[in-house]
Design a protein around this motif. Sequence first.
Motif, PDB file in Angstrom:
ATOM      1  N   PRO A 128      33.832  15.372 -36.572  1.00  0.00           N
ATOM      2  CA  PRO A 128      33.549  14.477 -35.440  1.00  0.00           C
ATOM      3  C   PRO A 128      32.430  13.479 -35.738  1.00  0.00           C
ATOM      4  CG  PRO A 128      32.586  16.635 -35.049  1.00  0.00           C
ATOM      5  CD  PRO A 128      33.419  16.767 -36.301  1.00  0.00           C
ATOM      6  N   ALA A 129      32.390  12.409 -34.937  1.00  0.00           N
ATOM      7  CA  ALA A 129      31.458  11.307 -35.164  1.00  0.00           C
ATOM      8  C   ALA A 129      30.010  11.767 -35.057  1.00  0.00           C
ATOM      9  CB  ALA A 129      31.730  10.186 -34.160  1.00  0.00           C
ATOM     10  N   LEU A 130      29.165  11.146 -35.858  1.00  0.00           N
ATOM     11  CA  LEU A 130      27.734  11.437 -35.846  1.00  0.00           C
ATOM     12  C   LEU A 130      27.082  10.836 -34.611  1.00  0.00           C
ATOM     13  CD1 LEU A 130      27.012  10.643 -39.605  1.00  0.00           C
ATOM     14  CD2 LEU A 130      27.479  12.875 -38.573  1.00  0.00           C
ATOM     15  N   ASN A 131      26.014  11.466 -34.154  1.00  0.00           N
ATOM     16  CA  ASN A 131      25.305  11.008 -32.952  1.00  0.00           C
ATOM     17  C   ASN A 131      24.075  10.188 -33.327  1.00  0.00           C
ATOM     18  OD1 ASN A 131      27.020  12.314 -31.066  1.00  0.00           O
ATOM     19  ND2 ASN A 131      25.988  14.262 -31.473  1.00  0.00           N
ATOM     20  N   PHE A 132      24.012   8.965 -32.789  1.00  0.00           N
ATOM     21  CA  PHE A 132      22.862   8.091 -32.958  1.00  0.00           C
ATOM     22  C   PHE A 132      22.271   7.794 -31.584  1.00  0.00           C
ATOM     23  CE2 PHE A 132      25.544   7.370 -36.571  1.00  0.00           C
ATOM     24  CZ  PHE A 132      24.683   7.177 -37.642  1.00  0.00           C
ATOM     25  N   ALA A 133      20.961   7.670 -31.521  1.00  0.00           N
ATOM     26  CA  ALA A 133      20.293   7.325 -30.268  1.00  0.00           C
ATOM     27  C   ALA A 133      19.143   6.378 -30.599  1.00  0.00           C
ATOM     28  CB  ALA A 133      19.772   8.571 -29.555  1.00  0.00           C
ATOM     29  N   GLY A 134      18.692   5.645 -29.587  1.00  0.00           N
ATOM     30  CA  GLY A 134      17.562   4.765 -29.834  1.00  0.00           C
ATOM     31  C   GLY A 134      17.431   3.682 -28.789  1.00  0.00           C
ATOM     32  N   SER A 135      16.560   2.734 -29.074  1.00  0.00           N
ATOM     33  CA  SER A 135      16.301   1.618 -28.172  1.00  0.00           C
ATOM     34  C   SER A 135      16.029   0.372 -29.010  1.00  0.00           C
ATOM     35  CB  SER A 135      15.101   1.917 -27.253  1.00  0.00           C
ATOM     36  OG  SER A 135      13.929   2.147 -28.029  1.00  0.00           O
ATOM     37  N   GLY A 136      15.931  -0.765 -28.333  1.00  0.00           N
ATOM     38  CA  GLY A 136      15.670  -2.001 -29.043  1.00  0.00           C
ATOM     39  C   GLY A 136      15.194  -3.093 -28.117  1.00  0.00           C
ATOM     40  N   PHE A 137      14.677  -4.165 -28.709  1.00  0.00           N
ATOM     41  CA  PHE A 137      14.220  -5.320 -27.941  1.00  0.00           C
ATOM     42  C   PHE A 137      14.212  -6.552 -28.833  1.00  0.00           C
ATOM     43  CE2 PHE A 137      10.482  -2.907 -29.388  1.00  0.00           C
ATOM     44  CZ  PHE A 137       9.818  -3.837 -30.176  1.00  0.00           C
ATOM     45  N   LEU A 138      14.226  -7.726 -28.201  1.00  0.00           N
ATOM     46  CA  LEU A 138      14.105  -8.994 -28.912  1.00  0.00           C
ATOM     47  C   LEU A 138      12.645  -9.264 -29.242  1.00  0.00           C
ATOM     48  CD1 LEU A 138      16.459 -11.177 -26.666  1.00  0.00           C
ATOM     49  CD2 LEU A 138      17.074  -9.819 -28.677  1.00  0.00           C
ATOM     50  N   THR A 139      12.407 -10.119 -30.250  1.00  0.00           N
ATOM     51  CA  THR A 139      11.035 -10.462 -30.623  1.00  0.00           C
ATOM     52  C   THR A 139      10.868 -11.981 -30.691  1.00  0.00           C
ATOM     53  OG1 THR A 139      11.598 -10.254 -32.978  1.00  0.00           O
ATOM     54  CG2 THR A 139      10.661  -8.323 -31.896  1.00  0.00           C
ATOM     55  N   ASP A 140       9.624 -12.422 -30.428  1.00  0.00           N
ATOM     56  CA  ASP A 140       9.313 -13.848 -30.485  1.00  0.00           C
ATOM     57  C   ASP A 140       8.811 -14.212 -31.879  1.00  0.00           C
ATOM     58  OD1 ASP A 140       6.679 -12.976 -30.644  1.00  0.00           O
ATOM     59  OD2 ASP A 140       6.158 -13.595 -28.601  1.00  0.00           O
ATOM     60  N   ASN A 141       8.263 -15.434 -32.027  1.00  0.00           N
ATOM     61  CA  ASN A 141       7.837 -15.903 -33.345  1.00  0.00           C
ATOM     62  C   ASN A 141       6.604 -15.186 -33.872  1.00  0.00           C
ATOM     63  OD1 ASN A 141       6.390 -17.151 -31.281  1.00  0.00           O
ATOM     64  ND2 ASN A 141       5.866 -18.916 -32.546  1.00  0.00           N
ATOM     65  N   HIS A 142       5.942 -14.372 -33.044  1.00  0.00           N
ATOM     66  CA  HIS A 142       4.805 -13.571 -33.493  1.00  0.00           C
ATOM     67  C   HIS A 142       5.183 -12.097 -33.667  1.00  0.00           C
ATOM     68  CE1 HIS A 142       2.211 -17.000 -32.870  1.00  0.00           C
ATOM     69  NE2 HIS A 142       2.596 -17.100 -31.604  1.00  0.00           N
ATOM     70  N   GLY A 143       6.459 -11.765 -33.469  1.00  0.00           N
ATOM     71  CA  GLY A 143       6.889 -10.384 -33.574  1.00  0.00           C
ATOM     72  C   GLY A 143       6.665  -9.570 -32.318  1.00  0.00           C
ATOM     73  N   ALA A 144       6.204 -10.217 -31.240  1.00  0.00           N
ATOM     74  CA  ALA A 144       5.955  -9.514 -29.982  1.00  0.00           C
ATOM     75  C   ALA A 144       7.255  -9.361 -29.195  1.00  0.00           C
ATOM     76  CB  ALA A 144       4.920 -10.269 -29.146  1.00  0.00           C
ATOM     77  N   GLU A 145       7.284  -8.401 -28.292  1.00  0.00           N
ATOM     78  CA  GLU A 145       8.480  -8.112 -27.503  1.00  0.00           C
ATOM     79  C   GLU A 145       8.808  -9.256 -26.542  1.00  0.00           C
ATOM     80  OE1 GLU A 145       8.566  -4.308 -25.538  1.00  0.00           O
ATOM     81  OE2 GLU A 145       7.340  -3.386 -27.095  1.00  0.00           O
ATOM     82  N   LEU A 146      10.094  -9.587 -26.466  1.00  0.00           N
ATOM     83  CA  LEU A 146      10.612 -10.483 -25.429  1.00  0.00           C
ATOM     84  C   LEU A 146      11.385  -9.602 -24.442  1.00  0.00           C
ATOM     85  CD1 LEU A 146      12.022 -13.598 -27.353  1.00  0.00           C
ATOM     86  CD2 LEU A 146      10.157 -13.576 -25.702  1.00  0.00           C
ATOM     87  N   GLY A 147      10.731  -9.206 -23.389  1.00  0.00           N
ATOM     88  CA  GLY A 147      11.365  -8.296 -22.448  1.00  0.00           C
ATOM     89  C   GLY A 147      11.182  -6.848 -22.869  1.00  0.00           C
ATOM     90  N   PRO A 148      11.535  -5.913 -22.007  1.00  0.00           N
ATOM     91  CA  PRO A 148      11.307  -4.490 -22.269  1.00  0.00           C
ATOM     92  C   PRO A 148      12.330  -3.924 -23.248  1.00  0.00           C
ATOM     93  CG  PRO A 148      12.457  -4.759 -20.187  1.00  0.00           C
ATOM     94  CD  PRO A 148      12.137  -6.145 -20.668  1.00  0.00           C
ATOM     95  N   ALA A 149      11.980  -2.780 -23.844  1.00  0.00           N
ATOM     96  CA  ALA A 149      12.934  -2.051 -24.682  1.00  0.00           C
ATOM     97  C   ALA A 149      14.049  -1.479 -23.812  1.00  0.00           C
ATOM     98  CB  ALA A 149      12.225  -0.932 -25.436  1.00  0.00           C
ATOM     99  N   VAL A 150      15.273  -1.535 -24.304  1.00  0.00           N
ATOM    100  CA  VAL A 150      16.429  -0.998 -23.583  1.00  0.00           C
ATOM    101  C   VAL A 150      17.170  -0.023 -24.491  1.00  0.00           C
ATOM    102  CG1 VAL A 150      16.712  -3.033 -22.115  1.00  0.00           C
ATOM    103  CG2 VAL A 150      17.913  -2.916 -24.286  1.00  0.00           C
ATOM    104  N   THR A 151      17.914   0.878 -23.893  1.00  0.00           N
ATOM    105  CA  THR A 151      18.651   1.891 -24.634  1.00  0.00           C
ATOM    106  C   THR A 151      19.816   1.275 -25.403  1.00  0.00           C
ATOM    107  OG1 THR A 151      18.067   3.553 -22.990  1.00  0.00           O
ATOM    108  CG2 THR A 151      19.936   4.055 -24.434  1.00  0.00           C
ATOM    109  N   LEU A 152      19.976   1.688 -26.651  1.00  0.00           N
ATOM    110  CA  LEU A 152      21.094   1.234 -27.457  1.00  0.00           C
ATOM    111  C   LEU A 152      22.360   2.010 -27.098  1.00  0.00           C
ATOM    112  CD1 LEU A 152      19.436   1.125 -31.005  1.00  0.00           C
ATOM    113  CD2 LEU A 152      20.080  -0.851 -29.616  1.00  0.00           C
ATOM    114  N   GLU A 153      23.503   1.347 -27.283  1.00  0.00           N
ATOM    115  CA  GLU A 153      24.792   2.020 -27.189  1.00  0.00           C
ATOM    116  C   GLU A 153      25.349   2.150 -28.597  1.00  0.00           C
ATOM    117  OE1 GLU A 153      27.437   0.753 -23.875  1.00  0.00           O
ATOM    118  OE2 GLU A 153      25.893  -0.796 -23.584  1.00  0.00           O
ATOM    119  N   ALA A 154      25.811   3.363 -28.970  1.00  0.00           N
ATOM    120  CA  ALA A 154      26.318   3.624 -30.316  1.00  0.00           C
ATOM    121  C   ALA A 154      27.810   3.937 -30.257  1.00  0.00           C
ATOM    122  CB  ALA A 154      25.557   4.779 -30.951  1.00  0.00           C
ATOM    123  N   PHE A 155      28.608   3.213 -31.071  1.00  0.00           N
ATOM    124  CA  PHE A 155      30.056   3.397 -31.110  1.00  0.00           C
ATOM    125  C   PHE A 155      30.482   3.679 -32.547  1.00  0.00           C
ATOM    126  CE2 PHE A 155      29.075   0.468 -27.633  1.00  0.00           C
ATOM    127  CZ  PHE A 155      29.705   1.086 -26.559  1.00  0.00           C
TER     128      PHE A 155
END
Length: 215
Positions: free
Chosen positions: A90-117
């Motif tokens: 059966p398929a492996l399980n991955f979990a995590g979160s992510g966010f966009l970054t600006d030109n300084h590497g800072a977060e653009l908006g909050p971290a959100v949960t990733l969907e893994a397929f």
Amino acid sequence: MHLLRLLALAAFLVSGSVVVATPLCIDLGPTGVVHSSRTVDSGAPNVQFLGQNIDIDFSFQNGQFIRLFTETKNSFQIDAFFRINNAPLPALNFAGSGFLTDNHGAELGPAVTLEAFPVTHHSHQMGVDLVLRPLTSDVVPDDVFGFHLDLTLPNSPGFGFGDGPPGGVTFDGNIFGIGPGIPRDIVPDFGSTALFLTIALGGLISMRARVTSAG
């Protein structure tokens, strides 16, 4: 001497617990306004699956960026495809979160949960799609210079990323820009829609008036 040994041990434990981000730089391709999607090649962190956490920092080459216009609304998403070296189902399980970054590497908006397929072929898993549907600020347009993924990998020794052909990243949305040299903003065309509705209503009213007069 005993104190020095304790301090050295503490320093080793602290350094071992720090997760160092893996940098991945990608080329977004030709600049311009994109309708629908753009897929580009990408490498992968060369890691084995031991149940560990890894951070991945994607950045764009040569001063490129993605501009989210007013018309982009909430349609923008990122699909990062990583190849796996032929893990059995059966398929492996991955979990995590992510966010966009600006030109300084800072977060653009909050971290959100990733969907893994899982991406499968017959009885094996060939890869995984990690989908990020980011939340940005209310200020538009937003310029995106990269994105960050924080992953928890499956505990499956003997399998991992980094084997075989490269994967890819797909950027998707109803409209967005790849800069530099793109419009400052693109807004929904409310004006022409309202004009068309006004003309249509005017025609209906005029037709009704003629029918009433003829009767």
